[in-house]
Design an enzyme around this catalytic site. Structure first.
Site, PDB file in Angstrom:
ATOM      1  N   ASP A 173      27.426 -29.118 -18.874  1.00  0.00           N
ATOM      2  CA  ASP A 173      26.955 -29.137 -17.321  1.00  0.00           C
ATOM      3  C   ASP A 173      27.621 -27.844 -16.777  1.00  0.00           C
ATOM      4  O   ASP A 173      27.401 -26.677 -17.007  1.00  0.00           O
ATOM      5  CB  ASP A 173      27.635 -30.501 -16.807  1.00  0.00           C
ATOM      6  CG  ASP A 173      27.101 -30.799 -15.242  1.00  0.00           C
ATOM      7  OD1 ASP A 173      25.913 -30.707 -14.753  1.00  0.00           O
ATOM      8  OD2 ASP A 173      28.161 -30.717 -14.330  1.00  0.00           O
ATOM      9  N   TYR A 285      30.957 -25.321  -6.474  1.00  0.00           N
ATOM     10  CA  TYR A 285      29.703 -25.210  -6.090  1.00  0.00           C
ATOM     11  C   TYR A 285      29.322 -24.510  -4.627  1.00  0.00           C
ATOM     12  O   TYR A 285      28.060 -24.049  -4.307  1.00  0.00           O
ATOM     13  CB  TYR A 285      29.020 -26.502  -5.873  1.00  0.00           C
ATOM     14  CG  TYR A 285      28.829 -27.496  -7.219  1.00  0.00           C
ATOM     15  CD1 TYR A 285      27.651 -27.264  -7.991  1.00  0.00           C
ATOM     16  CD2 TYR A 285      29.863 -28.079  -7.585  1.00  0.00           C
ATOM     17  CE1 TYR A 285      27.686 -27.875  -9.162  1.00  0.00           C
ATOM     18  CE2 TYR A 285      29.719 -28.632  -9.013  1.00  0.00           C
ATOM     19  CZ  TYR A 285      28.504 -28.771  -9.579  1.00  0.00           C
ATOM     20  OH  TYR A 285      28.588 -29.368 -10.696  1.00  0.00           O
ATOM     21  N   HIS A 340      22.543 -37.356 -19.337  1.00  0.00           N
ATOM     22  CA  HIS A 340      23.341 -36.102 -19.181  1.00  0.00           C
ATOM     23  C   HIS A 340      24.746 -35.878 -19.832  1.00  0.00           C
ATOM     24  O   HIS A 340      25.126 -34.922 -19.972  1.00  0.00           O
ATOM     25  CB  HIS A 340      23.339 -35.970 -17.629  1.00  0.00           C
ATOM     26  CG  HIS A 340      23.951 -34.792 -17.055  1.00  0.00           C
ATOM     27  ND1 HIS A 340      23.472 -33.649 -17.039  1.00  0.00           N
ATOM     28  CD2 HIS A 340      25.333 -34.752 -16.699  1.00  0.00           C
ATOM     29  CE1 HIS A 340      24.485 -32.742 -16.363  1.00  0.00           C
ATOM     30  NE2 HIS A 340      25.390 -33.436 -16.291  1.00  0.00           N
TER      31      HIS A 340
END
Length: 367
Positions: A173, A285, A340
């Site tokens: 990820d 982020y 995921h």
């Protein structure tokens, strides 16, 4: 100031570049606003249904026993001279063996690699890191301290501080994003690259702009641009969002996977329920849109890309496109029933695929 003799771009081109930049940032902040409105509506719905539960937050003072399981390795710390930051990691396997460095995603920490710590310690010095801002690693307060350049340099500095000049680098990820970038910027430090459920960064940035479905799935990238509100939304209903990410039918590990135990879930809740524990991870982020696209793209070492086809956040089409950026042996394996959270969902299969890749490359070198 332009260099003497350097050609200046024509006015029409400068206008076009400025217009594209304006359109890009308009898209970013518009979608950020949309995601914030959706989150606000969900919050109001929760308050209307269960006002007492909405703001409940259990204080977790003691870590669950699984975080101190000696079979996973030893808790260690290293302080980086240049940045002054102290990083926490868990290490398994003898010192002096080849280094395998593991980079987790969001919202995870070193514990997401528990199955790999046990598996690869027989032949490697396996180090599962808490990235900058996560878990017991130091968390600078300003979002500017989480730019991609800082995160890439962290890995280089940690590698050198551990006494190594190269490693097998594995990322999942967001940790996969960092792993790709380290491999691009410091190819001499990465003997083999293994990425789990994250495409080459250039593929991601190009694909997301052309495919609205991926833009929607990546909505949290935009939502996280807001100050404080994303952190608050994670705390609602005693971190219900965090629990659902790993356990819900839409985003969690499926029935055929290795589901997280109650103690595993409690480990995540313990780490991320500490005061301020979410700001550092989300700050990763908050700089992403100012750092992409990349100037350099190519990956020159052997690369393995593992992908769970049931990934709720990343479309599988990006995995195959990644091939064009790897100028060496590239292997892609897509697991049809996996989510995921691949290295936790299907640990036995993932470990077997990693072993095969590592030994395959060793055999090829001998030949």
């Amino acid at each position: 100031m332009a260099r003497p003799g350097a050609a200046c771009p024509p006015p029409a081109r400068r206008v076009m570049v400025a217009a594209r930049a304006l359109l890009f940032w308009a898209l970013v902040y518009s979608y950020c606003g949309v995601c914030a409105c959706i989150a606000g509506l969900r919050l109001l719905w929760s308050i209307g249904r269960r006002p007492g539960e909405t703001f409940r937050w259990v204080l977790r003072e003691n870590p669950p026993a699984c975080l101190n399981d000696p079979s996973l390795g030893t808790h260690c710390y290293v302080r980086i001279k240049d940045s002054g930051l102290r990083f926490h990691y868990v290490a398994a396997g003898e010192r002096g063996k080849p280094l395998m460095l593991l980079l987790h995603g969001f919202p995870e920490f070193w514990y997401s690699w528990r199955h790999q710590l046990r598996e690869f310690k027989s032949e490697y010095r396996v180090v599962a890191l808490d990235l900058r801002g996560y878990g017991e690693t130091d968390a600078p307060s300003h979002k500017e301290n989480y730019k991609l350049d800082c995160l890439i340099t962290d890995i280089k500095d940690i590698l050198e501080s551990l006494g190594y000049n190269k490693c097998v680098l594995i990322g999942h990820d967001w940790g996969g994003m960092i792993a790709w970038l380290v491999a691009i910027c410091y190819p001499e430090m990465v003997t083999k690259l293994i990425v789990v459920n994250f495409p080459h960064p250039s593929v991601f940035t190009e694909y997301i702009l052309r495919h609205p479905s991926q833009l929607i799935k990546s909505g949290y990238y935009f939502f996280f641009q807001m100050p404080w509100f994303p952190e608050f939304m994670f705390t609602v209903n005693d971190f219900k969002v965090l629990k659902n990410l790993f356990t819900s039918q839409a985003t969690g590990i499926g029935r055929k996977g290795c589901r997280l135990t109650a103690e595993d879930i409690e480990a995540y809740l313990y780490v991320f329920s500490q005061p301020g524990a979410l700001t550092g991870p989300i700050n990763h982020y908050r700089n992403i849109f100012s750092c992409l696209p990349l100037q350099h793209h190519e990956v020159v070492m052997p690369t393995l890309l593992l992908w769970g086809e049931r990934d709720a956040f990343m479309e599988v089409e990006m995995a195959e496109i990644t091939r064009i950026y790897v100028k060496n042996h590239f292997r892609l394996t897509i697991l049809s029933e996996a989510s995921h959270w691949l290295q936790q969902d299907q640990p036995d299969i993932v470990n077997k695929l990693i072993w095969t890749f590592l030994k395959e490359e060793t055999t090829r070198k001998r030949e």
